[in-house]
Design a protein around this motif. Structure first.
Motif, PDB file in Angstrom:
ATOM      1  N   VAL A  61       8.213  66.862  -9.476  1.00 33.45           N
ATOM      2  CA  VAL A  61       9.493  67.559  -9.442  1.00 33.45           C
ATOM      3  C   VAL A  61      10.631  66.548  -9.578  1.00 33.45           C
ATOM      4  O   VAL A  61      11.488  66.678 -10.446  1.00 33.45           O
ATOM      5  N   ALA A  62      10.636  65.535  -8.690  1.00 34.59           N
ATOM      6  CA  ALA A  62      11.707  64.543  -8.684  1.00 34.59           C
ATOM      7  C   ALA A  62      11.224  63.287  -7.980  1.00 34.59           C
ATOM      8  O   ALA A  62      10.359  63.364  -7.099  1.00 34.59           O
ATOM      9  N   VAL A  63      11.790  62.171  -8.376  1.00 33.39           N
ATOM     10  CA  VAL A  63      11.494  60.896  -7.727  1.00 33.39           C
ATOM     11  C   VAL A  63      12.805  60.195  -7.429  1.00 33.39           C
ATOM     12  O   VAL A  63      13.818  60.417  -8.102  1.00 33.39           O
ATOM     13  N   ILE A  64      12.782  59.329  -6.414  1.00 37.57           N
ATOM     14  CA  ILE A  64      13.972  58.545  -6.069  1.00 37.57           C
ATOM     15  C   ILE A  64      13.526  57.141  -5.708  1.00 37.57           C
ATOM     16  O   ILE A  64      12.607  56.954  -4.913  1.00 37.57           O
ATOM     17  N   ASP A  65      14.195  56.164  -6.305  1.00 36.49           N
ATOM     18  CA  ASP A  65      13.769  54.785  -6.090  1.00 36.49           C
ATOM     19  C   ASP A  65      14.420  54.201  -4.838  1.00 36.49           C
ATOM     20  O   ASP A  65      15.110  54.896  -4.091  1.00 36.49           O
ATOM     21  N   ILE A  95      17.605  65.314  -5.445  1.00 37.74           N
ATOM     22  CA  ILE A  95      16.817  64.519  -4.516  1.00 37.74           C
ATOM     23  C   ILE A  95      17.712  63.456  -3.901  1.00 37.74           C
ATOM     24  O   ILE A  95      18.570  62.880  -4.573  1.00 37.74           O
ATOM     25  N   SER A  96      17.531  63.203  -2.611  1.00 35.09           N
ATOM     26  CA  SER A  96      18.305  62.160  -1.934  1.00 35.09           C
ATOM     27  C   SER A  96      17.477  61.608  -0.780  1.00 35.09           C
ATOM     28  O   SER A  96      16.466  62.188  -0.389  1.00 35.09           O
ATOM     29  N   ARG A  97      17.921  60.485  -0.247  1.00 32.81           N
ATOM     30  CA  ARG A  97      17.216  59.861   0.866  1.00 32.81           C
ATOM     31  C   ARG A  97      18.233  59.240   1.817  1.00 32.81           C
ATOM     32  O   ARG A  97      19.289  58.775   1.399  1.00 32.81           O
ATOM     33  N   ASP A  98      17.879  59.236   3.089  1.00 30.61           N
ATOM     34  CA  ASP A  98      18.661  58.579   4.118  1.00 30.61           C
ATOM     35  C   ASP A  98      17.734  57.552   4.756  1.00 30.61           C
ATOM     36  O   ASP A  98      16.910  57.897   5.618  1.00 30.61           O
ATOM     37  N   ASN A  99      17.845  56.310   4.342  1.00 26.07           N
ATOM     38  CA  ASN A  99      16.930  55.276   4.833  1.00 26.07           C
ATOM     39  C   ASN A  99      17.114  55.002   6.324  1.00 26.07           C
ATOM     40  O   ASN A  99      16.178  54.577   6.997  1.00 26.07           O
ATOM     41  N   ALA A 100      18.315  55.212   6.835  1.00 22.45           N
ATOM     42  CA  ALA A 100      18.553  54.991   8.262  1.00 22.45           C
ATOM     43  C   ALA A 100      17.801  56.007   9.116  1.00 22.45           C
ATOM     44  O   ALA A 100      17.465  55.729  10.274  1.00 22.45           O
ATOM     45  N   LYS A 101      17.523  57.176   8.533  1.00 20.11           N
ATOM     46  CA  LYS A 101      16.802  58.232   9.245  1.00 20.11           C
ATOM     47  C   LYS A 101      15.369  58.388   8.754  1.00 20.11           C
ATOM     48  O   LYS A 101      14.661  59.292   9.205  1.00 20.11           O
ATOM     49  N   ASN A 102      14.956  57.530   7.830  1.00 22.69           N
ATOM     50  CA  ASN A 102      13.602  57.628   7.255  1.00 22.69           C
ATOM     51  C   ASN A 102      13.330  59.044   6.735  1.00 22.69           C
ATOM     52  O   ASN A 102      12.243  59.605   6.967  1.00 22.69           O
ATOM     53  N   THR A 103      14.291  59.606   6.045  1.00 24.74           N
ATOM     54  CA  THR A 103      14.168  61.000   5.629  1.00 24.74           C
ATOM     55  C   THR A 103      14.509  61.178   4.164  1.00 24.74           C
ATOM     56  O   THR A 103      15.480  60.601   3.663  1.00 24.74           O
ATOM     57  N   LEU A 104      13.704  61.992   3.508  1.00 26.53           N
ATOM     58  CA  LEU A 104      13.871  62.361   2.111  1.00 26.53           C
ATOM     59  C   LEU A 104      14.295  63.827   2.062  1.00 26.53           C
ATOM     60  O   LEU A 104      13.835  64.633   2.888  1.00 26.53           O
TER      61      LEU A 104
END
Length: 125
Positions: free
Chosen positions: A51-55, A72-81
């Protein structure tokens, strides 16, 4: 190690929206940020598809069928995609899985080492 847990699925009518989340409850934030993350889906009786990828720097890519509708998005501080899904169509109905890969992003299902258990999305017409 990565442990992925999806949430946010449900039943909506066509044209509606859902936001999926995928939390990694095991990794440290600096480890999680090194993973390529992706969303795949599998409709009943069909193969799992991308569906989608995020680097690692937050750049997303999409399959043509969801471009302009999904983000698609990610929050690295929350370990969440996340996967924001708008203008949903009946053909989007599927089990949605998040996946992680400790390498550059890939569209190939077999390249991902870690998978969540899935969350069901059902879109009615």
């Amino acid at each position: 190690q990565v442990q992925l847990v999806e949430s946010g699925g449900g039943s909506v009518q066509a044209g509606g929206s859902l936001r999926l989340s995928c939390a990694d409850s095991y990794s440290y934030a600096d480890t999680y940020s090194n993973y390529c993350m992706a969303w795949f889906r599998q409709a009943l009786g069909k193969e799992r598809e991308e569906v989608a990828v995020i680097d690692t720097v937050g750049s997303g890519s999409y399959v043509d069928s969801v471009k302009g509708r999904f983000t698609i998005s990610r929050d690295n501080a929350k370990n969440t995609l996340y996967l924001q899904m708008n203008s949903l169509k009946p053909e989007d109905t599927a089990m949605y899985y998040c996946a992680a890969r400790l390498s550059r992003c890939s569209w190939y299902v077999g390249d991902y080492e870690y998978w969540g258990q899935g969350t069901q999305v059902t879109v009615s017409s």
